[in-house]
Write a protein that holds these residues in place. Structure first.
Motif, PDB file in Angstrom:
ATOM      1  N   UNK A 185     -30.728 -14.616 -38.870  1.00  0.00           N
ATOM      2  CA  UNK A 185     -31.682 -14.242 -37.828  1.00  0.00           C
ATOM      3  C   UNK A 185     -31.415 -14.992 -36.522  1.00  0.00           C
ATOM      4  N   UNK A 186     -30.323 -15.725 -36.466  1.00  0.00           N
ATOM      5  CA  UNK A 186     -30.008 -16.522 -35.279  1.00  0.00           C
ATOM      6  C   UNK A 186     -29.438 -15.634 -34.182  1.00  0.00           C
ATOM      7  N   UNK A 187     -29.760 -15.982 -32.950  1.00  0.00           N
ATOM      8  CA  UNK A 187     -29.222 -15.295 -31.785  1.00  0.00           C
ATOM      9  C   UNK A 187     -28.602 -16.336 -30.872  1.00  0.00           C
ATOM     10  N   UNK A 217     -18.516 -17.853 -32.041  1.00  0.00           N
ATOM     11  CA  UNK A 217     -18.796 -16.414 -32.142  1.00  0.00           C
ATOM     12  C   UNK A 217     -20.156 -16.145 -31.527  1.00  0.00           C
ATOM     13  N   UNK A 218     -20.280 -15.025 -30.842  1.00  0.00           N
ATOM     14  CA  UNK A 218     -21.549 -14.591 -30.283  1.00  0.00           C
ATOM     15  C   UNK A 218     -22.350 -13.903 -31.382  1.00  0.00           C
ATOM     16  N   UNK A 219     -23.616 -14.258 -31.507  1.00  0.00           N
ATOM     17  CA  UNK A 219     -24.495 -13.677 -32.524  1.00  0.00           C
ATOM     18  C   UNK A 219     -25.404 -12.631 -31.883  1.00  0.00           C
ATOM     19  N   UNK A 220     -25.274 -11.416 -32.345  1.00  0.00           N
ATOM     20  CA  UNK A 220     -26.062 -10.291 -31.846  1.00  0.00           C
ATOM     21  C   UNK A 220     -27.222 -10.049 -32.809  1.00  0.00           C
ATOM     22  N   UNK A 221     -28.328  -9.547 -32.289  1.00  0.00           N
ATOM     23  CA  UNK A 221     -29.475  -9.240 -33.132  1.00  0.00           C
ATOM     24  C   UNK A 221     -29.035  -8.341 -34.294  1.00  0.00           C
ATOM     25  N   UNK A 222     -29.442  -8.675 -35.511  1.00  0.00           N
ATOM     26  CA  UNK A 222     -29.029  -7.886 -36.680  1.00  0.00           C
ATOM     27  C   UNK A 222     -29.382  -6.403 -36.582  1.00  0.00           C
ATOM     28  N   UNK A 223     -30.467  -6.059 -35.903  1.00  0.00           N
ATOM     29  CA  UNK A 223     -30.823  -4.639 -35.795  1.00  0.00           C
ATOM     30  C   UNK A 223     -29.794  -3.871 -34.980  1.00  0.00           C
ATOM     31  N   UNK A 224     -29.278  -4.474 -33.924  1.00  0.00           N
ATOM     32  CA  UNK A 224     -28.245  -3.816 -33.128  1.00  0.00           C
ATOM     33  C   UNK A 224     -26.952  -3.697 -33.932  1.00  0.00           C
ATOM     34  N   UNK A 225     -26.615  -4.739 -34.669  1.00  0.00           N
ATOM     35  CA  UNK A 225     -25.424  -4.687 -35.521  1.00  0.00           C
ATOM     36  C   UNK A 225     -25.544  -3.582 -36.566  1.00  0.00           C
ATOM     37  N   UNK A 226     -26.721  -3.481 -37.194  1.00  0.00           N
ATOM     38  CA  UNK A 226     -26.945  -2.426 -38.199  1.00  0.00           C
ATOM     39  C   UNK A 226     -26.837  -1.039 -37.577  1.00  0.00           C
ATOM     40  N   UNK A 270     -23.735   2.117 -30.637  1.00  0.00           N
ATOM     41  CA  UNK A 270     -22.364   1.626 -30.797  1.00  0.00           C
ATOM     42  C   UNK A 270     -21.771   1.210 -29.452  1.00  0.00           C
ATOM     43  N   UNK A 271     -22.020   1.986 -28.416  1.00  0.00           N
ATOM     44  CA  UNK A 271     -21.509   1.628 -27.081  1.00  0.00           C
ATOM     45  C   UNK A 271     -22.119   0.318 -26.599  1.00  0.00           C
ATOM     46  N   UNK A 272     -23.415   0.150 -26.804  1.00  0.00           N
ATOM     47  CA  UNK A 272     -24.085  -1.077 -26.370  1.00  0.00           C
ATOM     48  C   UNK A 272     -23.577  -2.285 -27.160  1.00  0.00           C
ATOM     49  N   UNK A 273     -23.471  -2.143 -28.471  1.00  0.00           N
ATOM     50  CA  UNK A 273     -22.939  -3.210 -29.315  1.00  0.00           C
ATOM     51  C   UNK A 273     -21.536  -3.608 -28.847  1.00  0.00           C
ATOM     52  N   UNK A 274     -20.691  -2.619 -28.623  1.00  0.00           N
ATOM     53  CA  UNK A 274     -19.315  -2.882 -28.181  1.00  0.00           C
ATOM     54  C   UNK A 274     -19.286  -3.573 -26.828  1.00  0.00           C
ATOM     55  N   UNK A 275     -20.103  -3.098 -25.903  1.00  0.00           N
ATOM     56  CA  UNK A 275     -20.163  -3.688 -24.563  1.00  0.00           C
ATOM     57  C   UNK A 275     -20.572  -5.160 -24.638  1.00  0.00           C
TER      58      UNK A 275
END
Length: 129
Positions: free
Chosen positions: A42-44, A63-72, A88-93
């Motif tokens: 749950x870390x960001x 490593x950059x930690x992204x919110x798990x909901x965006x990763x999912x 997917x575009x936002x996650x990639x960006x």
């Protein structure tokens, strides 16, 4: 059974010292920094950790930690073949830009950094002294 050989205690101490300096530099730049690789669900923010392996897998990593909901959401889009979905575009960006930003900030703080060449984590950064 396969056993991973650990680096010497002196080498691990050097890595821990370097990881502490990296974490401090990133915190000074305004990032929330985490250093426990086992507590990231749950870390960001930024994860800085030491791998104690005595081979090419060992070292100090960022490593950059992204919110798990965006990763999912991004993973679900990928599984469906929806490479142009907004998730997917936002996650990639975010992933690509934070990778570049972290490298630039660490280089500015006089660390030697580069891609960790990890196929399972393509935006993993390796830090040298």
């Amino acid at each position: 059974m396969f056993e991973i050989k650990k680096a010497s205690e002196a080498e691990i101490a050097e890595r821990n010292d370097l990881a502490g300096k990296v974490a401090e530099a990133l915190a000074m730049a305004g990032f929330t920094v985490h250093q426990d690789v086992n507590q990231t669900s749950a870390a960001l923010g930024v994860l800085v950790w030491v791998d104690s392996a005595d081979d090419s897998r060992g070292g100090v990593f960022v490593r950059w930690l992204i919110d798990p909901s965006l990763s999912r959401d991004a993973a679900e889009s990928l599984q469906k073949g929806e490479m142009q979905s907004s998730a997917f575009r936002h996650f990639s960006f975010v992933t690509e830009h934070m990778y570049a930003t972290l490298i630039a900030i660490l280089e500015s703080a006089s660390f030697q950094v580069g891609d960790a060449d990890d196929d399972m984590s393509p935006f993993l950064i390796r830090v040298e002294g």
